[in-house]
Design a protein around this motif. Structure first.
Motif, PDB file in Angstrom:
ATOM      1  N   ALA A 152      23.353 -12.690  17.496  1.00  0.00           N
ATOM      2  CA  ALA A 152      22.850 -13.685  16.538  1.00  0.00           C
ATOM      3  C   ALA A 152      21.800 -13.111  15.594  1.00  0.00           C
ATOM      4  N   VAL A 153      20.899 -12.294  16.102  1.00  0.00           N
ATOM      5  CA  VAL A 153      19.805 -11.782  15.267  1.00  0.00           C
ATOM      6  C   VAL A 153      20.321 -10.986  14.067  1.00  0.00           C
ATOM      7  N   PRO A 154      21.193  -9.976  14.257  1.00  0.00           N
ATOM      8  CA  PRO A 154      21.689  -9.262  13.069  1.00  0.00           C
ATOM      9  C   PRO A 154      22.480 -10.148  12.106  1.00  0.00           C
ATOM     10  N   VAL A 155      23.202 -11.130  12.633  1.00  0.00           N
ATOM     11  CA  VAL A 155      23.952 -12.046  11.768  1.00  0.00           C
ATOM     12  C   VAL A 155      22.987 -12.874  10.917  1.00  0.00           C
ATOM     13  N   VAL A 156      21.959 -13.424  11.540  1.00  0.00           N
ATOM     14  CA  VAL A 156      20.962 -14.216  10.798  1.00  0.00           C
ATOM     15  C   VAL A 156      20.263 -13.354   9.754  1.00  0.00           C
ATOM     16  N   VAL A 157      19.874 -12.141  10.127  1.00  0.00           N
ATOM     17  CA  VAL A 157      19.208 -11.241   9.180  1.00  0.00           C
ATOM     18  C   VAL A 157      20.127 -10.936   8.003  1.00  0.00           C
ATOM     19  N   ALA A 158      21.393 -10.657   8.270  1.00  0.00           N
ATOM     20  CA  ALA A 158      22.346 -10.374   7.187  1.00  0.00           C
ATOM     21  C   ALA A 158      22.497 -11.579   6.261  1.00  0.00           C
ATOM     22  N   LEU A 194      20.284 -13.916   5.680  1.00  0.00           N
ATOM     23  CA  LEU A 194      19.049 -14.048   4.894  1.00  0.00           C
ATOM     24  C   LEU A 194      18.961 -13.000   3.797  1.00  0.00           C
ATOM     25  N   LEU A 195      19.421 -11.790   4.082  1.00  0.00           N
ATOM     26  CA  LEU A 195      19.367 -10.726   3.072  1.00  0.00           C
ATOM     27  C   LEU A 195      20.309 -10.997   1.902  1.00  0.00           C
ATOM     28  N   PHE A 196      21.452 -11.568   2.205  1.00  0.00           N
ATOM     29  CA  PHE A 196      22.479 -11.719   1.171  1.00  0.00           C
ATOM     30  C   PHE A 196      22.679 -13.139   0.668  1.00  0.00           C
ATOM     31  N   MET A 197      21.824 -14.073   1.088  1.00  0.00           N
ATOM     32  CA  MET A 197      21.995 -15.436   0.592  1.00  0.00           C
ATOM     33  C   MET A 197      21.680 -15.475  -0.908  1.00  0.00           C
ATOM     34  N   PRO A 198      22.429 -16.298  -1.658  1.00  0.00           N
ATOM     35  CA  PRO A 198      22.317 -16.276  -3.118  1.00  0.00           C
ATOM     36  C   PRO A 198      20.948 -16.662  -3.663  1.00  0.00           C
ATOM     37  N   SER A 199      20.261 -17.558  -3.003  1.00  0.00           N
ATOM     38  CA  SER A 199      18.914 -17.910  -3.471  1.00  0.00           C
ATOM     39  C   SER A 199      17.981 -17.934  -2.276  1.00  0.00           C
ATOM     40  N   LYS A 200      16.745 -17.560  -2.523  1.00  0.00           N
ATOM     41  CA  LYS A 200      15.757 -17.471  -1.462  1.00  0.00           C
ATOM     42  C   LYS A 200      15.074 -18.816  -1.256  1.00  0.00           C
ATOM     43  N   ILE A 201      14.488 -18.989  -0.102  1.00  0.00           N
ATOM     44  CA  ILE A 201      13.740 -20.202   0.224  1.00  0.00           C
ATOM     45  C   ILE A 201      12.418 -20.157  -0.541  1.00  0.00           C
ATOM     46  N   ASP A 202      12.099 -21.237  -1.221  1.00  0.00           N
ATOM     47  CA  ASP A 202      10.863 -21.295  -2.001  1.00  0.00           C
ATOM     48  C   ASP A 202       9.738 -21.829  -1.123  1.00  0.00           C
ATOM     49  N   VAL A 203       8.776 -20.960  -0.827  1.00  0.00           N
ATOM     50  CA  VAL A 203       7.639 -21.385  -0.015  1.00  0.00           C
ATOM     51  C   VAL A 203       6.428 -21.687  -0.885  1.00  0.00           C
ATOM     52  N   ILE A 235      11.028 -13.924   7.766  1.00  0.00           N
ATOM     53  CA  ILE A 235      10.301 -14.772   6.808  1.00  0.00           C
ATOM     54  C   ILE A 235      10.301 -14.121   5.424  1.00  0.00           C
ATOM     55  N   TYR A 236       9.986 -12.830   5.379  1.00  0.00           N
ATOM     56  CA  TYR A 236       9.922 -12.147   4.083  1.00  0.00           C
ATOM     57  C   TYR A 236      11.286 -12.155   3.387  1.00  0.00           C
ATOM     58  N   HIS A 237      12.335 -11.776   4.093  1.00  0.00           N
ATOM     59  CA  HIS A 237      13.646 -11.670   3.450  1.00  0.00           C
ATOM     60  C   HIS A 237      14.301 -13.023   3.193  1.00  0.00           C
ATOM     61  N   ALA A 238      13.797 -14.073   3.816  1.00  0.00           N
ATOM     62  CA  ALA A 238      14.285 -15.419   3.509  1.00  0.00           C
ATOM     63  C   ALA A 238      13.623 -15.970   2.249  1.00  0.00           C
ATOM     64  N   THR A 239      12.479 -15.378   1.878  1.00  0.00           N
ATOM     65  CA  THR A 239      11.697 -15.961   0.777  1.00  0.00           C
ATOM     66  C   THR A 239      11.519 -15.050  -0.429  1.00  0.00           C
ATOM     67  N   ALA A 240      11.773 -13.756  -0.288  1.00  0.00           N
ATOM     68  CA  ALA A 240      11.517 -12.820  -1.388  1.00  0.00           C
ATOM     69  C   ALA A 240      12.753 -11.978  -1.679  1.00  0.00           C
ATOM     70  N   GLU A 241      12.915 -11.651  -2.933  1.00  0.00           N
ATOM     71  CA  GLU A 241      14.022 -10.783  -3.337  1.00  0.00           C
ATOM     72  C   GLU A 241      13.767  -9.366  -2.824  1.00  0.00           C
ATOM     73  N   SER A 242      14.830  -8.668  -2.516  1.00  0.00           N
ATOM     74  CA  SER A 242      14.705  -7.280  -2.071  1.00  0.00           C
ATOM     75  C   SER A 242      14.287  -6.394  -3.232  1.00  0.00           C
TER      76      SER A 242
END
Length: 183
Positions: free
Chosen positions: A24-30, A32-41, A99-106
């Motif tokens: 689950a962890v690598p799937v969730v990380v992937a 979050l890395l490739f989702m089209p828009s990031k979460i706005d905090v 948290i970082y990769h869910a909210t910030a662009e790479s």
């Protein structure tokens, strides 16, 4: 001595949980890395996280190195403490990383010349090994925690060098890409 890793009946339930978590962890990380828009905090504080992650990885590397020194010297208690520290730092790192990769662009690596393929080699091997490392790390930690030394020793032959490589290359990737951060 046989190198085959065996699973006793009381380990099978834990093995299922380890498998679920390690998948689950690598799937969730992937995702979050490739989702089209990031979460706005609505906050800039997340831009501190890559720096924090490098410190956490550096500390985890130190804990892993100390753990091997302690066990080579026969100090099981200090070895356990160092490994638990590395394990805890790894968990904190993972939360911070998500948290970082869910909210910030790479950030894109801007290096040119010979350093570019070196960077991408380190990055790609880091990512691949980080994705597969969780299963043997969790299994080794479980066996160590349960004082199942024979099983622990067998899995650590694989888990330890992978984990150490991932923590070291995590810091290297940070050092190589940090000049290109735009925040």
């Amino acid at each position: 001595m046989e190198n085959k890793i065996t699973f006793e009946s009381e380990d099978k339930g834990i093995l299922k949980w380890i498998t679920v978590i390690a998948t689950a962890v690598p799937v969730v990380v992937a995702i979050l890395l490739f989702m089209p828009s990031k979460i706005d905090v609505a906050s800039e504080w997340v831009f501190f996280l890559p720096h924090l992650n490098a410190v956490i990885n550096s500390a985890a590397t130190l804990a892993l190195i100390l753990a091997i020194v302690f066990i080579k010297n026969g100090n099981i208690q200090l070895h356990r403490t160092a490994m638990t520290t590395a394990f805890g730092l790894g968990a904190i790192f993972l939360v911070s990383y998500v948290i970082y990769h869910a909210t910030a662009e790479s950030t894109t690596f801007g290096g040119e010349g010979w350093i570019r393929p070196v960077y991408y080699f380190i990055l790609i091997t880091h990512i691949i090994l980080a994705a597969v490392a969780l299963f043997p790390i969790l299994l080794a930690y479980y066996y160590g925690y349960m004082d199942k030394r024979d099983q622990h020793k067998k899995i650590v032959k694989f888990a330890y060098p992978i984990w150490l490589y991932v923590t070291i290359t995590g810091v290297l990737v940070y050092l190589m890409i940090s000049p290109y951060y735009t925040f």
